[in-house]
Scaffold this motif. Structure first.
Motif, mmCIF file in Angstrom:
data_model
loop_
_atom_site.group_PDB
_atom_site.id
_atom_site.type_symbol
_atom_site.label_atom_id
_atom_site.label_comp_id
_atom_site.label_asym_id
_atom_site.label_seq_id
_atom_site.Cartn_x
_atom_site.Cartn_y
_atom_site.Cartn_z
ATOM 1 N N UNK A 160 -32.963 -9.827 -46.681
ATOM 2 C CA UNK A 160 -32.423 -8.534 -47.090
ATOM 3 C C UNK A 160 -30.909 -8.542 -47.082
ATOM 4 N N UNK A 161 -30.323 -7.720 -47.947
ATOM 5 C CA UNK A 161 -28.872 -7.554 -48.013
ATOM 6 C C UNK A 161 -28.569 -6.082 -48.277
ATOM 7 N N UNK A 162 -27.334 -5.692 -48.030
ATOM 8 C CA UNK A 162 -26.912 -4.346 -48.397
ATOM 9 C C UNK A 162 -26.751 -4.268 -49.908
ATOM 10 N N UNK A 163 -27.187 -3.186 -50.511
ATOM 11 C CA UNK A 163 -27.108 -3.047 -51.964
ATOM 12 C C UNK A 163 -25.680 -3.138 -52.477
ATOM 13 N N UNK A 164 -24.733 -2.637 -51.705
ATOM 14 C CA UNK A 164 -23.339 -2.633 -52.141
ATOM 15 C C UNK A 164 -22.587 -3.883 -51.688
ATOM 16 N N UNK A 165 -23.275 -4.825 -51.038
ATOM 17 C CA UNK A 165 -22.623 -6.028 -50.540
ATOM 18 C C UNK A 165 -22.519 -7.122 -51.591
ATOM 19 N N UNK A 166 -21.847 -8.236 -51.265
ATOM 20 C CA UNK A 166 -21.601 -9.300 -52.235
ATOM 21 C C UNK A 166 -22.787 -10.250 -52.426
ATOM 22 N N UNK A 173 -30.944 -12.364 -33.479
ATOM 23 C CA UNK A 173 -31.046 -10.948 -33.146
ATOM 24 C C UNK A 173 -32.484 -10.487 -33.321
ATOM 25 N N UNK A 174 -32.884 -9.509 -32.558
ATOM 26 C CA UNK A 174 -34.214 -8.932 -32.669
ATOM 27 C C UNK A 174 -34.192 -7.648 -33.484
ATOM 28 N N UNK A 175 -35.245 -7.429 -34.233
ATOM 29 C CA UNK A 175 -35.586 -6.169 -34.861
ATOM 30 C C UNK A 175 -34.487 -5.233 -35.277
ATOM 31 N N UNK A 176 -34.409 -4.098 -34.585
ATOM 32 C CA UNK A 176 -33.450 -3.053 -34.952
ATOM 33 C C UNK A 176 -32.009 -3.515 -34.782
ATOM 34 N N UNK A 177 -31.760 -4.481 -33.890
ATOM 35 C CA UNK A 177 -30.404 -5.010 -33.738
ATOM 36 C C UNK A 177 -29.953 -5.708 -35.021
ATOM 37 N N UNK A 178 -30.879 -6.390 -35.682
ATOM 38 C CA UNK A 178 -30.552 -7.048 -36.947
ATOM 39 C C UNK A 178 -30.202 -6.035 -38.024
ATOM 40 N N UNK A 179 -30.998 -4.971 -38.111
ATOM 41 C CA UNK A 179 -30.728 -3.929 -39.108
ATOM 42 C C UNK A 179 -29.351 -3.312 -38.881
ATOM 43 N N UNK A 213 -23.542 -2.772 -40.357
ATOM 44 C CA UNK A 213 -22.160 -2.780 -39.883
ATOM 45 C C UNK A 213 -21.352 -3.957 -40.397
ATOM 46 N N UNK A 214 -21.970 -4.839 -41.176
ATOM 47 C CA UNK A 214 -21.246 -5.954 -41.764
ATOM 48 C C UNK A 214 -21.011 -7.120 -40.821
ATOM 49 N N UNK A 215 -21.684 -7.143 -39.672
ATOM 50 C CA UNK A 215 -21.527 -8.263 -38.740
ATOM 51 C C UNK A 215 -22.340 -9.472 -39.174
ATOM 52 N N UNK A 216 -23.306 -9.271 -40.051
ATOM 53 C CA UNK A 216 -24.019 -10.363 -40.718
ATOM 54 C C UNK A 216 -24.074 -10.034 -42.205
ATOM 55 N N UNK A 217 -24.314 -11.055 -43.012
ATOM 56 C CA UNK A 217 -24.371 -10.859 -44.466
ATOM 57 C C UNK A 217 -25.785 -10.639 -44.961
#
Length: 289
Positions: free
Chosen positions: A89-95, A138-144, A149-153
């Motif tokens: 998964x990625x953020x829709x507005x991300x690169x 990271x586990x579950x909700x921490x990954x989301x 927050x942009x700490x992972x891509x």
């Protein structure tokens, strides 16, 4: 002898069995049960290696990683294949819009779990290896949260968090696990333990089989039990969706299951997750009768 069994949120069969409290009477004549509670299935190998645990239930990847690190792994049983319940998964507005952007990405995942196999396959498809990305454990909700927050891509998400994430309007799917990856649970132990305590394995597997049958027949009760003992971002409704979406049952190990583990070991070796070739079938000295 008291049987020490691992219970963690990543293996729902054992977690539910632990909190139903029905295994204790089934194994009372054999010495009883001591549950070892921990949070992350990826810790199973170290607990087995240190002698703090006799039997673990995890995804199919941890025993391969453990064997790659020199542990004398023996397989007991497996769940049915649950299909593609893992996605990148990625953020829709991300690169990050496609797998062509994978090199250099920071990927949230549950290291030592099924996500290792998934990421290995994606890397191999792109001609990449583990050193070409950065995995963030990271586990579950921490990954989301880290993704937002942009700490992972990217996030290699699995259920039940994947089910919840699909409803999020700002998140999109870059890639999904295909049918080439068998997503199942494995119940395993040390070869030395199985040789010495084979008589304990069969009643445990019988109890696991009966427990999975109960889950399939009582999904709402199972979902409420999970929500009660795992409070947080995952609602009882999402647990119910997760339970209803997967097949339940316990299979004794067979040649087809071992062949699937061998294919996984070969993928993990090619992508750099393990450093030595494994002969999976040779790791199984005997099956419980």
């Amino acid at each position: 002898m008291t049987l020490r069994i691992g219970s963690h949120p990543d293996n729902l069969s054992l977690f539910i069995l632990r909190h139903r409290g029905v295994l204790e009477s089934a194994l009372a004549d054999a010495g009883g049960v001591a549950w070892v509670d921990y949070l992350h299935g990826g810790d199973s190998a170290s607990l087995l290696s240190d002698g703090r645990l006799d039997v673990a239930g995890t995804g199919s990847t941890p025993p391969v990683i453990a064997a790659g690190n020199g542990l004398d792994v023996a397989y007991l049983a497996a769940s049915p294949d649950r299909g593609a319940s893992c996605a990148l998964l990625a953020m829709k507005e991300g690169p990050y819009r496609s797998l062509d952007d994978l090199r250099g990405a920071r990927i949230a995942c549950m290291q030592g779990s099924f996500t290792d196999r998934f990421i290995a396959r994606l890397l191999l498809q792109q001609g990449l290896r583990l050193e070409d990305v950065t995995l963030v454990d990271l586990n579950g909700s921490d990954s989301a949260r880290a993704l937002r927050e942009g700490r992972v891509d990217l996030w290699a998400a699995i259920d039940p968090w994947l089910t919840a994430a699909r409803d999020a309007k700002k998140i999109r799917c870059v890639a999904q696990a295909d049918d080439a990856i068998a997503n199942r649970s494995l119940f395993w132990c040390r070869r030395r333990w199985l040789q010495q305590h084979e008589a304990l394995a069969e009643p445990l597997l019988d109890a696991l089989t009966a427990n999975d049958r109960w889950i399939a027949l009582h999904p709402r009760q199972a979902a409420e039990l999970l929500h009660q003992h795992l409070p947080g971002a995952v609602s009882a409704a999402h647990w119910l969706t997760t339970i209803g979406a997967r097949p339940w049952g316990i299979q004794r190990m067979n040649d087809a299951l071992l062949a699937g583990q061998q294919r996984q070991a070969d993928d993990l070796l090619a992508a750099g997750f393990i450093t030595q070739p494994l002969a999976i079938a040779a790791a199984v000295v005997q099956e419980p009768r």
